[in-house]
Every structure is written in C-alpha cells, then in structure tokens.
Design a protein around this motif. Structure first.
Motif, PDB file in Angstrom:
ATOM      1  N   ASP A  36      -3.538  17.203  -1.865  1.00  0.00           N
ATOM      2  CA  ASP A  36      -4.412  16.572  -2.930  1.00  0.00           C
ATOM      3  C   ASP A  36      -4.251  15.151  -3.121  1.00  0.00           C
ATOM      4  OD1 ASP A  36      -4.938  18.914  -3.710  1.00  0.00           O
ATOM      5  OD2 ASP A  36      -4.297  19.204  -5.559  1.00  0.00           O
ATOM      6  N   SER A  37      -3.173  14.658  -2.715  1.00  0.00           N
ATOM      7  CA  SER A  37      -2.879  13.084  -2.683  1.00  0.00           C
ATOM      8  C   SER A  37      -3.616  12.244  -1.629  1.00  0.00           C
ATOM      9  CB  SER A  37      -1.228  12.815  -2.544  1.00  0.00           C
ATOM     10  OG  SER A  37      -0.874  12.982  -1.330  1.00  0.00           O
ATOM     11  N   ASP A  38      -4.161  13.003  -0.453  1.00  0.00           N
ATOM     12  CA  ASP A  38      -5.252  12.339   0.328  1.00  0.00           C
ATOM     13  C   ASP A  38      -6.096  11.778  -0.292  1.00  0.00           C
ATOM     14  OD1 ASP A  38      -3.455  13.296   2.369  1.00  0.00           O
ATOM     15  OD2 ASP A  38      -4.751  14.995   2.797  1.00  0.00           O
ATOM     16  N   TYR A  39      -6.665  12.009  -1.445  1.00  0.00           N
ATOM     17  CA  TYR A  39      -7.742  11.661  -2.088  1.00  0.00           C
ATOM     18  C   TYR A  39      -7.680  10.308  -2.328  1.00  0.00           C
ATOM     19  CZ  TYR A  39     -11.764  11.635  -5.477  1.00  0.00           C
ATOM     20  OH  TYR A  39     -12.779  11.646  -6.180  1.00  0.00           O
ATOM     21  N   PHE A  40      -6.652   9.840  -2.863  1.00  0.00           N
ATOM     22  CA  PHE A  40      -6.130   8.383  -3.408  1.00  0.00           C
ATOM     23  C   PHE A  40      -5.916   7.478  -2.297  1.00  0.00           C
ATOM     24  CE2 PHE A  40      -6.142  10.931  -7.156  1.00  0.00           C
ATOM     25  CZ  PHE A  40      -7.124  10.500  -7.842  1.00  0.00           C
ATOM     26  N   GLN A  41      -6.110   7.782  -1.018  1.00  0.00           N
ATOM     27  CA  GLN A  41      -5.603   6.956  -0.018  1.00  0.00           C
ATOM     28  C   GLN A  41      -6.885   6.171   0.600  1.00  0.00           C
ATOM     29  OE1 GLN A  41      -2.661   5.922   1.156  1.00  0.00           O
ATOM     30  NE2 GLN A  41      -1.684   7.152  -0.442  1.00  0.00           N
ATOM     31  N   GLY A  42      -6.700   4.838   1.496  1.00  0.00           N
ATOM     32  CA  GLY A  42      -7.774   4.363   2.098  1.00  0.00           C
ATOM     33  C   GLY A  42      -8.617   3.567   0.972  1.00  0.00           C
ATOM     34  N   GLU A  43      -9.654   2.901   1.594  1.00  0.00           N
ATOM     35  CA  GLU A  43     -10.734   2.406   0.706  1.00  0.00           C
ATOM     36  C   GLU A  43     -11.464   3.181  -0.188  1.00  0.00           C
ATOM     37  OE1 GLU A  43     -11.157  -0.954   0.642  1.00  0.00           O
ATOM     38  OE2 GLU A  43      -9.512  -1.226   1.952  1.00  0.00           O
ATOM     39  N   LYS A  44     -11.622   4.311   0.213  1.00  0.00           N
ATOM     40  CA  LYS A  44     -12.379   5.301  -0.654  1.00  0.00           C
ATOM     41  C   LYS A  44     -11.453   5.659  -1.955  1.00  0.00           C
ATOM     42  CE  LYS A  44     -15.032   9.413  -1.114  1.00  0.00           C
ATOM     43  NZ  LYS A  44     -14.376  10.277  -2.346  1.00  0.00           N
ATOM     44  N   GLY A  45     -10.073   5.809  -1.367  1.00  0.00           N
ATOM     45  CA  GLY A  45      -9.160   6.144  -2.602  1.00  0.00           C
ATOM     46  C   GLY A  45      -9.094   5.002  -3.441  1.00  0.00           C
ATOM     47  N   LYS A  46      -8.996   3.463  -2.962  1.00  0.00           N
ATOM     48  CA  LYS A  46      -9.025   2.552  -3.941  1.00  0.00           C
ATOM     49  C   LYS A  46     -10.161   2.438  -4.882  1.00  0.00           C
ATOM     50  CE  LYS A  46      -8.659  -2.667  -3.110  1.00  0.00           C
ATOM     51  NZ  LYS A  46      -8.830  -3.699  -2.352  1.00  0.00           N
ATOM     52  N   VAL A  47     -11.238   2.813  -4.543  1.00  0.00           N
ATOM     53  CA  VAL A  47     -12.356   2.984  -5.460  1.00  0.00           C
ATOM     54  C   VAL A  47     -12.101   4.012  -6.425  1.00  0.00           C
ATOM     55  CG1 VAL A  47     -14.887   3.525  -5.526  1.00  0.00           C
ATOM     56  CG2 VAL A  47     -14.112   2.085  -3.641  1.00  0.00           C
ATOM     57  N   GLU A  48     -11.756   5.230  -6.035  1.00  0.00           N
ATOM     58  CA  GLU A  48     -11.550   6.191  -6.988  1.00  0.00           C
ATOM     59  C   GLU A  48     -10.228   6.122  -7.884  1.00  0.00           C
ATOM     60  OE1 GLU A  48     -13.462   8.587  -7.386  1.00  0.00           O
ATOM     61  OE2 GLU A  48     -14.502   8.223  -5.630  1.00  0.00           O
ATOM     62  N   ARG A  49      -9.200   5.238  -7.529  1.00  0.00           N
ATOM     63  CA  ARG A  49      -8.248   4.896  -8.323  1.00  0.00           C
ATOM     64  C   ARG A  49      -8.684   3.937  -9.473  1.00  0.00           C
ATOM     65  NH1 ARG A  49      -5.574   3.961  -3.480  1.00  0.00           N
ATOM     66  NH2 ARG A  49      -5.448   1.816  -3.686  1.00  0.00           N
ATOM     67  N   ALA A  50      -9.431   2.935  -9.025  1.00  0.00           N
ATOM     68  CA  ALA A  50     -10.011   1.936 -10.199  1.00  0.00           C
ATOM     69  C   ALA A  50     -10.939   2.660 -10.958  1.00  0.00           C
ATOM     70  CB  ALA A  50     -10.845   0.947  -9.285  1.00  0.00           C
ATOM     71  N   ARG A  51     -11.756   3.774 -10.535  1.00  0.00           N
ATOM     72  CA  ARG A  51     -12.601   4.610 -11.327  1.00  0.00           C
ATOM     73  C   ARG A  51     -11.832   5.414 -12.472  1.00  0.00           C
ATOM     74  NH1 ARG A  51     -16.630   7.817  -7.900  1.00  0.00           N
ATOM     75  NH2 ARG A  51     -17.456   5.811  -7.883  1.00  0.00           N
TER      76      ARG A  51
END
Length: 159
Positions: free
Chosen positions: A134-149
């Motif tokens: 599950d923590s993979d979701y918030f990694q990398g560039e896509k993760g940065k966008v998802e964390r901000a969202r």
C-alpha cells in the motif's frame, strides 16, 4: 549523504554515530523516499509516507503495540510496525463472551527496507519484495501528486 550504488545494492546513508544522534533521517534512494529511524538500539528503514493517506511519518511517535515497536502516523494515528510494516488496529471480537479490545494486524501495509552496519557506516537496501504494498502508492512523482491531493481534500473536509 547518500552514496549511490548500483540499483538493488545497499546505499550508504550515513555514519552510525550521526544517525544515532539524529534519531530520524530522511533519504531519497533510487527515487524512493525513505525514513531511517534509530530507536532502542536498532535501526529501521521504511517508506516515509503513511500507506493510508500519505502523511509524513517523520514526526510520528513510537509506541509498543502488543510487543511490537510501531510508528504512529501523526495525521490519522495509524499504527505501523517498524520491523515488518504491518498495520495494526484495536477492536473487540463480538463472538467472545466478554469482548475486550485487543490489537489485530491488517497485514503488511508499509514497505520496509533492510538496514546494515559496517565499519561505522549505515547502509539501506531497498525492499525487493515483489508485488504491491500500500505505501507504494505515495512514492515517486505520481505519489507527490496524490499526497498533495489527499492533503487538500483533508483541509477542505476539516474546515
């Protein structure tokens, strides 16, 4: 201070004494954000964003949950074991005659990484565990966008 090695190899993340003194250190290794923790004589490394909603674990309290050291996400109080990345929750079993709250595992939710020491240096080898955690979701560039969202959504709903 990351010393880059080939992909899949251990990364030098610092001197043992400096990391012990710092207690918690953030590093980006091969594009992955990792939190290195020194607690009660041992080093631990795990993805730095909580699997639940991408909260920064860096300032989370460390508690003993049913004999396991866990970091508590400061955002929503999710409990994650430092050693295995298991998520824990407290509940009662309604099938019991007099149910009492106890801790249950959700399984591995947070990716953990291997920490080794050699000649006063500390190394982290990124997890090679196959499959999705599950923590993979918030990694990398896509993760940065998802964390901000997730953060923006939380601000809107808490106002």
């Amino acid at each position: 201070m990351e010393q880059k090695g080939p992909a899949g190899e251990p990364h030098l993340v610092g001197k043992k004494e400096e990391l012990m003194e710092a207690k918690r250190t953030f590093r980006t290794l091969e594009g992955r954000d990792v939190l290195i923790i020194y607690h009660q004589g041992g080093f631990y490394a795990l993805d730095s964003y909580c699997y639940h909603a991408g909260g920064m674990l860096h300032n989370g309290d460390i508690e003993d949950i049913d004999g396991k050291l866990c970091i508590v996400c400061p955002r929503h109080k999710y409990k994650i074991s430092l050693a295995k990345g298991e998520g824990f929750y407290k509940a009662t079993d309604p099938t019991q005659k007099s149910p009492r709250p106890r801790w249950f595992s959700k399984g591995v939710k947070q990716r953990v990484h291997t920490v080794t020491e050699s000649d006063g240096d500390v190394y982290v080898k990124l997890s090679g565990e196959p499959g999705w955690i599950d923590s993979d979701y918030f990694q990398g560039e896509k993760g940065k966008v998802e964390r901000a969202r997730a953060e923006a959504l939380e601000k809107r709903t808490s106002s």
